[in-house]
Scaffold this active site. Structure first.
Site, PDB file in Angstrom:
ATOM      1  N   ASP A  84      19.300  31.648 -37.988  1.00  0.00           N
ATOM      2  CA  ASP A  84      20.169  31.962 -36.825  1.00  0.00           C
ATOM      3  C   ASP A  84      19.423  31.687 -35.482  1.00  0.00           C
ATOM      4  OD1 ASP A  84      18.290  33.971 -37.063  1.00  0.00           O
ATOM      5  OD2 ASP A  84      19.825  35.765 -37.060  1.00  0.00           O
TER       6      ASP A  84
ATOM      7  N   ASP B 244       8.371  42.462 -41.049  1.00  0.00           N
ATOM      8  CA  ASP B 244       8.062  42.154 -39.681  1.00  0.00           C
ATOM      9  C   ASP B 244       7.408  43.498 -39.011  1.00  0.00           C
ATOM     10  OD1 ASP B 244      10.401  43.185 -40.042  1.00  0.00           O
ATOM     11  OD2 ASP B 244      11.508  42.168 -38.341  1.00  0.00           O
TER      12      ASP B 244
HETATM   13  C1  UD1 Z   1      15.446  41.167 -38.664  1.00  0.00           C
HETATM   14  C2  UD1 Z   1      14.810  40.409 -38.068  1.00  0.00           C
HETATM   15  C3  UD1 Z   1      14.210  39.043 -38.666  1.00  0.00           C
HETATM   16  C4  UD1 Z   1      13.111  39.508 -39.803  1.00  0.00           C
HETATM   17  C5  UD1 Z   1      13.896  40.716 -40.785  1.00  0.00           C
HETATM   18  C6  UD1 Z   1      12.980  41.285 -41.545  1.00  0.00           C
HETATM   19  C7  UD1 Z   1      15.535  40.229 -35.704  1.00  0.00           C
HETATM   20  C8  UD1 Z   1      16.546  39.518 -34.791  1.00  0.00           C
HETATM   21  N1  UD1 Z   1      15.457  39.708 -36.855  1.00  0.00           N
HETATM   22  O1  UD1 Z   1      16.539  40.353 -39.425  1.00  0.00           O
HETATM   23  O2  UD1 Z   1      13.479  38.429 -37.742  1.00  0.00           O
HETATM   24  O3  UD1 Z   1      12.720  38.375 -40.418  1.00  0.00           O
HETATM   25  O4  UD1 Z   1      14.507  41.605 -39.890  1.00  0.00           O
HETATM   26  O5  UD1 Z   1      12.801  42.629 -41.886  1.00  0.00           O
HETATM   27  O6  UD1 Z   1      14.501  41.181 -35.226  1.00  0.00           O
HETATM   28  N2  UD1 Z   1      17.782  36.231 -45.508  1.00  0.00           N
HETATM   29  C9  UD1 Z   1      17.476  35.916 -46.821  1.00  0.00           C
HETATM   30  N3  UD1 Z   1      17.889  36.671 -47.880  1.00  0.00           N
HETATM   31  C10 UD1 Z   1      18.552  37.702 -47.592  1.00  0.00           C
HETATM   32  C11 UD1 Z   1      19.373  37.939 -46.368  1.00  0.00           C
HETATM   33  C12 UD1 Z   1      18.844  37.136 -45.315  1.00  0.00           C
HETATM   34  O7  UD1 Z   1      16.482  35.079 -47.051  1.00  0.00           O
HETATM   35  O8  UD1 Z   1      18.962  38.246 -48.712  1.00  0.00           O
HETATM   36  C13 UD1 Z   1      17.100  35.499 -44.503  1.00  0.00           C
HETATM   37  C14 UD1 Z   1      18.287  34.948 -43.638  1.00  0.00           C
HETATM   38  O9  UD1 Z   1      18.526  33.631 -43.646  1.00  0.00           O
HETATM   39  C15 UD1 Z   1      17.376  34.912 -41.959  1.00  0.00           C
HETATM   40  C16 UD1 Z   1      16.358  36.185 -42.320  1.00  0.00           C
HETATM   41  O10 UD1 Z   1      16.486  36.333 -43.549  1.00  0.00           O
HETATM   42  O11 UD1 Z   1      16.651  33.789 -41.958  1.00  0.00           O
HETATM   43  C17 UD1 Z   1      16.770  37.224 -41.517  1.00  0.00           C
HETATM   44  O12 UD1 Z   1      18.050  37.630 -42.181  1.00  0.00           O
HETATM   45  P1  UD1 Z   1      19.188  38.194 -40.887  1.00  0.00           P
HETATM   46  O13 UD1 Z   1      20.460  38.615 -41.611  1.00  0.00           O
HETATM   47  O14 UD1 Z   1      19.328  37.088 -39.792  1.00  0.00           O
HETATM   48  O15 UD1 Z   1      18.516  39.575 -40.543  1.00  0.00           O
HETATM   49  P2  UD1 Z   1      18.036  40.304 -38.961  1.00  0.00           P
HETATM   50  O16 UD1 Z   1      18.445  41.440 -38.951  1.00  0.00           O
HETATM   51  O17 UD1 Z   1      18.146  39.285 -38.113  1.00  0.00           O
HETATM   52 MN    MN Z   2      18.696  37.330 -37.765  1.00  0.00          MN
END
Ligand code: UD1
Ligand code: MN
Length: 444
Positions: free
Chosen positions: A211, A289
């Site tokens: 994203d 993170d």
């Molecule tokens: C938040 C953080 C992100 C961090 C994550 C880890 C921000 C804006 N975002 O995620 O940088 O990596 O916490 O704690 O601070 N994903 C998977 N498997 C899943 C769900 C999601 O691989 O089951 C991937 C998504 O494709 C994406 C990443 O994990 O690349 C983060 O997921 P997202 O849904 O964007 O969560 P954030 O709340 O942004």
């Molecule tokens: Mn995100």
């Protein structure tokens, strides 16, 4: 006619003779097979000799190959060896050749088809396919997202896809079920980074979540700063993100300005192989993170972050839901001015230079309160605002429009307790009024 008959007789005679000869030779085959052994032994000896010669040649070729590799690496400053001459090398030899350098981009995807927006930009701004191959790692087994990614891999052999194989539900105690997404993310990152470093054997990787938008100079930023990561052992990452990147608190006229930070920014970051191999054995089950924001887990090392963000998160729909997006992420300013980082002297970011500069700057600056900064009192171009406790830090940060939260006692964007920002036309350093030695985990 007569003559022809004579010729025919002659031909038949010759054929007859040849037939007799062949028959005879098949009869004497038995004694010939007796002499086969010594001939076979001779051939075997010859093969062994040839094999040995080939092995010798292979060894020579490998030696030559190693020499060529070394020679190829020499003019490339993105190699650790070439930095041994000292920090001046960073200035004297900006990146001249990136021929031997491969910095793959790892895209973390799951179930959002909007990964297309991210991939479109990576493809659009990628200056060189060979230097920056793209690896999309997909979690979640989401079919529609798979097909979106596949359209890219079908089109371009330098874009590859890998699937996170372990899709089983993670069993959690009831209180933690709401955090399941963060457990899956941590599991996926571990798989994807192992894939990049263990399976593919890369030296470093740029990690991008599905994203994220990137700035036009995103690749140039990492190319220019990667040498810092190789040179300075007190650094462990380069990030494209400024946590305090809203336009009200940054200097938009300084897109080339970079900082050190103790607070892992994430959101588009560069990680080295050797660092991954130190992190992997203790990788957390969730919230990776925040785990990387605990100085204990990163040996007290720092990251580089930009004044103006090189990434922008458009992920309103995600694991942490939309609130954080609306009040914070939405307003982060993405950089649009292309900065030629590979041509800049970035030695000011090396620890020995940066720490000394920062200390003397802070020491000599006039002091103001956050209120005075907001009221635009005085004409000083740079000032400091002092804090003595978590509370007073948060009050001042909030007043000036900065993030006021801590992780493991580290304020967002802080470096050795100091937060640098740009408010109402001047540089402001939010600095401790005590002798800073370490972050206090009790803060926040
Ligand atoms: C938040 C953080 C992100 C961090 C994550 C880890 C921000 C804006 N975002 O995620 O940088 O990596 O916490 O704690 O601070 N994903 C998977 N498997 C899943 C769900 C999601 O691989 O089951 C991937 C998504 O494709 C994406 C990443 O994990 O690349 C983060 O997921 P997202 O849904 O964007 O969560 P954030 O709340 O942004
Ligand atoms: Mn995100």
């Amino acid at each position: 006619m007569r003559v022809n008959l004579r010729k025919l007789t002659l031909i038949v005679g010759v054929i007859l003779f040849l037939w007799l000869l062949i028959s005879y030779s098949s009869v004497i085959e038995v004694p010939r097979s007796i002499s086969r052994k010594p001939v076979a032994a001779q051939i075997e000896n010859k093969i062994i000799k040839l094999q040995k010669q080939m092995a010798d040649q292979m060894a020579d070729s490998n030696l030559l190959l190693e020499k060529v590799k070394k020679q190829l690496k020499k003019p490339n400053v993105l190699n650790e060896d070439t930095f041994e001459g000292g920090e001046d090398d960073l200035e004297a030899q900006p990146v001249k050749s990136t021929a031997a350098l491969v910095l793959p981009v790892l895209v973390i995807a799951c179930d959002r088809v909007t990964v297309k927006r991210c991939l479109d930009n990576l493809v659009k701004f990628r200056p060189n396919k060979d230097t920056f191959p793209i690896i999309v790692s997909q979690d979640c087994g989401h079919n529609a997202t798979y097909h979106v990614i596949k359209a890219f891999t079908d089109m371009d052999p330098t874009i590859k896809m890998v699937q996170q194989p372990d899709l089983k539900e993670i069993t959690l105690p009831r209180a933690k079920v709401k955090f399941r997404g963060y457990y899956k993310i941590a599991r996926h990152f571990k798989f994807a980074l192992n894939h990049v470093f263990e399976t593919l054997g890369h030296e470093a990787v740029i990690i991008v979540e599905d994203d994220l938008d990137i700035s036009p100079d995103f690749f140039e930023y990492f190319l220019g700063t990667y040498p810092l990561l190789l040179k300075d052992p007190s650094l462990w990452c380069i990030s494209a993100w400024n946590d305090n990147g809203k336009k009200e608190v940054i200097d938009m006229s300084r897109p080339e300005l970079l900082h050190r930070t103790d607070f892992f920014p994430g959101l588009g970051w560069l990680l080295r192989r050797e660092t991954w191999f130190r992190l992997a054995p203790k990788w957390p089950a969730a919230f990776f993170d925040d785990w990387l924001r605990n100085p204990d887990n990163i040996d007290g090392k720092s990251c580089i972050r930009p004044e103006v963000s090189r990434t922008y998160s458009f992920g309103k729909v995600g694991v942490s839901k939309g609130l954080f997006f609306d009040i914070h992420l939405r307003n982060i300013q993405l950089n649009y001015d292309y900065v030629e980082f590979t041509k800049l002297n970035l030695t000011y970011l090396l620890k020995e230079n940066y720490d000394a500069d920062l200390a003397s700057t802070i020491y000599t600056l006039p002091e103001m309160t956050a209120d005075e900064v907001m009221m635009n009192v005085g004409t000083h171009k740079s000032v400091k605002v002092m804090y003595g406790s978590a509370k007073s830090y948060q009050r001042a940060a909030k007043k000036m429009g900065l993030m006021d939260d801590f992780r493991s006692g580290v304020p967002r964007t802080a470096y050795r307790g100091i937060v640098s920002c740009f408010v109402r036309g001047r540089r402001v350093y939010l600095a401790p009024d005590f002798t800073w030695t370490r972050y206090d985990p009790a803060w926040g």
